[in-house]
Scaffold this active site. Structure first.
Site, mmCIF file in Angstrom:
data_model
loop_
_atom_site.group_PDB
_atom_site.id
_atom_site.type_symbol
_atom_site.label_atom_id
_atom_site.label_comp_id
_atom_site.label_asym_id
_atom_site.label_seq_id
_atom_site.Cartn_x
_atom_site.Cartn_y
_atom_site.Cartn_z
ATOM 1 N N ARG A 88 -15.709 -42.773 20.164
ATOM 2 C CA ARG A 88 -16.466 -43.274 19.012
ATOM 3 C C ARG A 88 -15.545 -43.973 18.020
ATOM 4 O O ARG A 88 -16.025 -44.539 17.040
ATOM 5 C CB ARG A 88 -17.155 -42.107 18.305
ATOM 6 C CG ARG A 88 -18.592 -41.847 18.777
ATOM 7 C CD ARG A 88 -19.062 -40.596 18.072
ATOM 8 N NE ARG A 88 -20.466 -40.438 17.905
ATOM 9 C CZ ARG A 88 -21.251 -39.737 18.718
ATOM 10 N NH1 ARG A 88 -20.786 -39.215 19.826
ATOM 11 N NH2 ARG A 88 -22.523 -39.576 18.440
ATOM 12 N N ARG A 128 -37.514 -37.627 18.856
ATOM 13 C CA ARG A 128 -36.875 -37.153 20.093
ATOM 14 C C ARG A 128 -37.054 -35.650 20.278
ATOM 15 O O ARG A 128 -36.931 -34.872 19.337
ATOM 16 C CB ARG A 128 -35.384 -37.508 20.030
ATOM 17 C CG ARG A 128 -34.579 -37.067 21.219
ATOM 18 C CD ARG A 128 -33.313 -37.868 21.351
ATOM 19 N NE ARG A 128 -32.333 -37.651 20.299
ATOM 20 C CZ ARG A 128 -31.138 -38.225 20.276
ATOM 21 N NH1 ARG A 128 -30.785 -39.057 21.247
ATOM 22 N NH2 ARG A 128 -30.292 -37.990 19.295
ATOM 23 N N ARG A 163 -33.446 -31.677 18.081
ATOM 24 C CA ARG A 163 -32.071 -31.364 17.701
ATOM 25 C C ARG A 163 -31.973 -31.193 16.198
ATOM 26 O O ARG A 163 -32.629 -31.910 15.449
ATOM 27 C CB ARG A 163 -31.166 -32.524 18.131
ATOM 28 C CG ARG A 163 -30.406 -32.259 19.397
ATOM 29 C CD ARG A 163 -29.704 -33.472 19.889
ATOM 30 N NE ARG A 163 -28.763 -34.051 18.924
ATOM 31 C CZ ARG A 163 -27.943 -35.052 19.228
ATOM 32 N NH1 ARG A 163 -27.960 -35.574 20.436
ATOM 33 N NH2 ARG A 163 -27.117 -35.534 18.333
ATOM 34 N N ARG A 174 -25.498 -40.970 10.530
ATOM 35 C CA ARG A 174 -24.828 -41.171 11.827
ATOM 36 C C ARG A 174 -24.817 -42.645 12.218
ATOM 37 O O ARG A 174 -23.849 -43.153 12.779
ATOM 38 C CB ARG A 174 -25.515 -40.333 12.920
ATOM 39 C CG ARG A 174 -25.153 -38.842 12.825
ATOM 40 C CD ARG A 174 -26.237 -37.943 13.379
ATOM 41 N NE ARG A 174 -26.498 -38.104 14.783
ATOM 42 C CZ ARG A 174 -27.674 -37.807 15.369
ATOM 43 N NH1 ARG A 174 -28.678 -37.342 14.653
ATOM 44 N NH2 ARG A 174 -27.834 -37.961 16.654
HETATM 45 P P1 AMP Z 1 -24.229 -36.946 20.029
HETATM 46 O O1 AMP Z 1 -24.916 -35.885 20.826
HETATM 47 O O2 AMP Z 1 -23.396 -37.874 20.879
HETATM 48 O O3 AMP Z 1 -25.157 -37.695 19.094
HETATM 49 O O4 AMP Z 1 -23.165 -36.189 19.085
HETATM 50 C C1 AMP Z 1 -23.601 -35.238 18.126
HETATM 51 C C2 AMP Z 1 -22.504 -35.016 17.098
HETATM 52 O O5 AMP Z 1 -21.313 -34.505 17.735
HETATM 53 C C3 AMP Z 1 -22.052 -36.248 16.343
HETATM 54 O O6 AMP Z 1 -22.907 -36.559 15.237
HETATM 55 C C4 AMP Z 1 -20.647 -35.821 15.905
HETATM 56 O O7 AMP Z 1 -20.715 -34.898 14.830
HETATM 57 C C5 AMP Z 1 -20.142 -35.034 17.115
HETATM 58 N N1 AMP Z 1 -19.458 -35.916 18.111
HETATM 59 C C6 AMP Z 1 -19.847 -36.138 19.406
HETATM 60 N N2 AMP Z 1 -18.993 -36.974 20.015
HETATM 61 C C7 AMP Z 1 -18.039 -37.287 19.106
HETATM 62 C C8 AMP Z 1 -16.891 -38.134 19.125
HETATM 63 N N3 AMP Z 1 -16.559 -38.823 20.228
HETATM 64 N N4 AMP Z 1 -16.146 -38.221 18.001
HETATM 65 C C9 AMP Z 1 -16.459 -37.533 16.891
HETATM 66 N N5 AMP Z 1 -17.542 -36.724 16.790
HETATM 67 C C10 AMP Z 1 -18.337 -36.600 17.887
#
Ligand code: AMP
Length: 220
Positions: A88, A128, A163, A174
């Protein structure tokens, strides 16, 4: 092959990543799923990262990079993986590039960008629903892809839930964070790797186009 799925939260990385994982026989590695599991199990890592997920903030790079490296050294990922939600930031992308160069020399690396307008993202995320059975993980949408029976997964019969971070306030945050990093990240992949960008309006067509691109890329 290591396929990086780039895109805002709710752009379809999880849905498309899981389909590609089944069709291409590559393990689906989602950092968000790993982190949520650690929080549910109340591990040390889980305790350390909980506040970031609740606030929709990024977990610090060093923690994320260490977590992903450990996962990519496991046996099931030997032939490649679909990386969903990682990298990210450019620092994470550089760490991944260096890790793969060192540990998987010769492995093909490619990035797929799912480019979806923000207003559509917000609609997708607040509607979702996700299957609570971790080994299923099917994803629904109350408006566009509702389950046949309310709150019950069509695939495995488990209950569905929203979620904790899929509310308008957190998703807007986000999304902002995604846009802060995405330009540099996409530039990184454009310069360093193969990059394929698509607006996935129709799921089947998007998957078909991505698979055609990957086939062609594999032959190069
Ligand atoms: P996601 O399920 O990919 O939307 O991730 C949920 C949350 O996990 C994000 O809002 C971040 O808080 C954390 N997260 C997941 N992947 C990363 C990453 N590559 N770098 C930093 N935080 C992450």
């Amino acid at each position: 092959m290591y396929i990086v799925m780039l895109g805002a939260p709710g752009s379809g990385k999880g849905t498309i990543g899981k389909i590609l994982s089944t069709d291409l026989n590559l393990v689906h590695v989602s950092t968000g799923d790993i982190f949520r599991e650690q929080i549910n199990k109340n591990t040390n890592l889980g305790k350390k990262i909980q506040k970031y997920l609740e606030e929709g903030a990024l977990v610090p790079d060093d923690v994320v990079i260490e977590t992903v490296k450990a996962r990519l050294l496991e046996e099931d990922v030997e032939n490649g993986a679909i990386l969903d939600g990682f990298p990210r930031t450019v620092a994470q992308a550089e760490a991944l590039r260096d890790f793969l160069k060192e540990n998987k020399p010769g492995a093909k690396r490619v990035a797929i960008e799912l480019d979806v307008p923000d207003d559509e993202i917000i609609k997708r995320v607040v509607n979702r629903l996700i299957c609570t059975n971790k080994s299923c993980g099917a994803i629904y949408n109350k408006e566009t892809k509702p389950p046949k029976k309310e709150n019950i997964c069509d695939v495995c019969g488990s209950s569905l839930k929203r979620r904790d971070d899929d509310n308008k306030e957190t998703v807007t945050k986000r999304l902002g964070i995604y846009h802060q990093n995405s330009k540099d990240l996409i530039d990184f992949y454009r310069k360093n790797n193969a990059l394929y960008s698509i607006y996935p309006q129709d799921l089947d067509i998007a998957v078909k186009n991505i698979k055609e691109f990957l086939e062609e890329y594999k032959r190069k």
